[in-house]
Design a protein around this motif. Structure first.
Motif, PDB file in Angstrom:
ATOM      1  N   GLU A  95       0.823  -1.206   0.000  1.00 14.97           N
ATOM      2  CA  GLU A  95       0.000   0.000   0.000  1.00 14.97           C
ATOM      3  C   GLU A  95       0.864   1.266   0.000  1.00 14.97           C
ATOM      4  OE1 GLU A  95      -3.027   0.046   3.009  1.00 14.97           O
ATOM      5  OE2 GLU A  95      -4.086  -1.650   2.093  1.00 14.97           O
ATOM      6  N   ALA A  96       1.923   1.264   0.795  1.00 16.91           N
ATOM      7  CA  ALA A  96       2.779   2.450   0.861  1.00 16.91           C
ATOM      8  C   ALA A  96       3.465   2.718  -0.470  1.00 16.91           C
ATOM      9  CB  ALA A  96       3.816   2.285   1.977  1.00 16.91           C
ATOM     10  N   ILE A  97       3.929   1.676  -1.130  1.00 18.64           N
ATOM     11  CA  ILE A  97       4.587   1.860  -2.429  1.00 18.64           C
ATOM     12  C   ILE A  97       3.574   2.219  -3.508  1.00 18.64           C
ATOM     13  CG2 ILE A  97       5.848   0.644  -4.258  1.00 18.64           C
ATOM     14  CD1 ILE A  97       7.436  -0.748  -2.007  1.00 18.64           C
ATOM     15  N   THR A  98       2.399   1.620  -3.449  1.00 14.06           N
ATOM     16  CA  THR A  98       1.364   1.906  -4.446  1.00 14.06           C
ATOM     17  C   THR A  98       0.878   3.350  -4.325  1.00 14.06           C
ATOM     18  OG1 THR A  98       0.702  -0.400  -4.527  1.00 14.06           O
ATOM     19  CG2 THR A  98      -0.917   1.205  -5.285  1.00 14.06           C
ATOM     20  N   GLN A 102       5.061  11.575  -0.740  1.00 16.73           N
ATOM     21  CA  GLN A 102       6.228  12.371  -1.121  1.00 16.73           C
ATOM     22  C   GLN A 102       7.482  11.926  -0.392  1.00 16.73           C
ATOM     23  OE1 GLN A 102       5.058  16.460  -0.527  1.00 16.73           O
ATOM     24  NE2 GLN A 102       4.438  16.655  -2.661  1.00 16.73           N
ATOM     25  N   ALA A 103       7.334  11.437   0.820  1.00 20.09           N
ATOM     26  CA  ALA A 103       8.489  11.010   1.603  1.00 20.09           C
ATOM     27  C   ALA A 103       8.934   9.583   1.255  1.00 20.09           C
ATOM     28  CB  ALA A 103       8.160  11.102   3.089  1.00 20.09           C
ATOM     29  N   VAL A 109       6.808   1.749   8.316  1.00 19.17           N
ATOM     30  CA  VAL A 109       6.342   0.610   7.508  1.00 19.17           C
ATOM     31  C   VAL A 109       7.535  -0.266   7.132  1.00 19.17           C
ATOM     32  CG1 VAL A 109       5.248  -0.055   5.315  1.00 19.17           C
ATOM     33  CG2 VAL A 109       4.322   1.861   6.649  1.00 19.17           C
ATOM     34  N   TYR A 110       8.620   0.365   6.730  1.00 14.49           N
ATOM     35  CA  TYR A 110       9.843  -0.360   6.362  1.00 14.49           C
ATOM     36  C   TYR A 110      10.381  -1.153   7.546  1.00 14.49           C
ATOM     37  CZ  TYR A 110      14.606  -1.168   4.725  1.00 14.49           C
ATOM     38  OH  TYR A 110      15.789  -1.756   4.361  1.00 14.49           O
TER      39      TYR A 110
END
Length: 148
Positions: A95-98, A102-103, A109-110
């Protein structure tokens, strides 16, 4: 009844076959367990509104033995008790990559994903997210339709 389904546009596979073959090779290079890969692919495809890929990866999951219940719950994975902590970490990365803010991929998450994936697995997970987002953009922009 009026159809709201868009007409298929150009075929990337036919018009730029080298690009399409490169995508297939890139996709084939992802080395995650097929079930986890397809769960990640399904979630990103849901976010991107890619009917073709949602259909494809739902069917792939079912063929691989995944229960309908878990396939149906992917869109609500945070509230569902059906997924492991490892799968939840993979969904969060997807979800974060999709939705790439901007950051970039947020540190929390990582770091949470590092608890469930070693460095190589995490690299494969990130690559899988990149691949499915590229496929989604091809399918959505060309109006690829799932087979009947």
């Amino acid at each position: 009844m009026i159809s709201t389904q868009p007409d298929t546009r150009i075929s990337i596979a036919e018009l730029v076959p080298d690009n399409y073959k490169a995508m297939i090779r890139l996709d084939g290079s992802v080395n995650l367990a097929p079930g986890l890969r397809d769960l990640v692919y399904l979630r990103a495809s849901q976010i991107n509104g890619c009917a073709y890929c949602v259909d494809q990866h739902s069917r792939d999951l079912r063929k691989g033995g995944e229960s309908e219940r878990r396939v149906f719950a992917v869109g609500a994975w945070r509230e569902s008790p059906l997924f492991s902590d490892r799968e939840r970490a993979a969904f969060a990365v997807s979800e974060a990559i999709t939705r790439l803010p901007q950051a970039g991929l947020p540190d929390h998450v990582y770091e949470a994903a590092r608890e469930h994936f070693d460095d190589e697995e995490l690299a494969q997970l990130i690559a899988a997210c990149v691949v499915i987002n590229a496929w989604n953009r091809i399918a959505v922009s060309t109006h690829m339709l799932p087979p009947d």
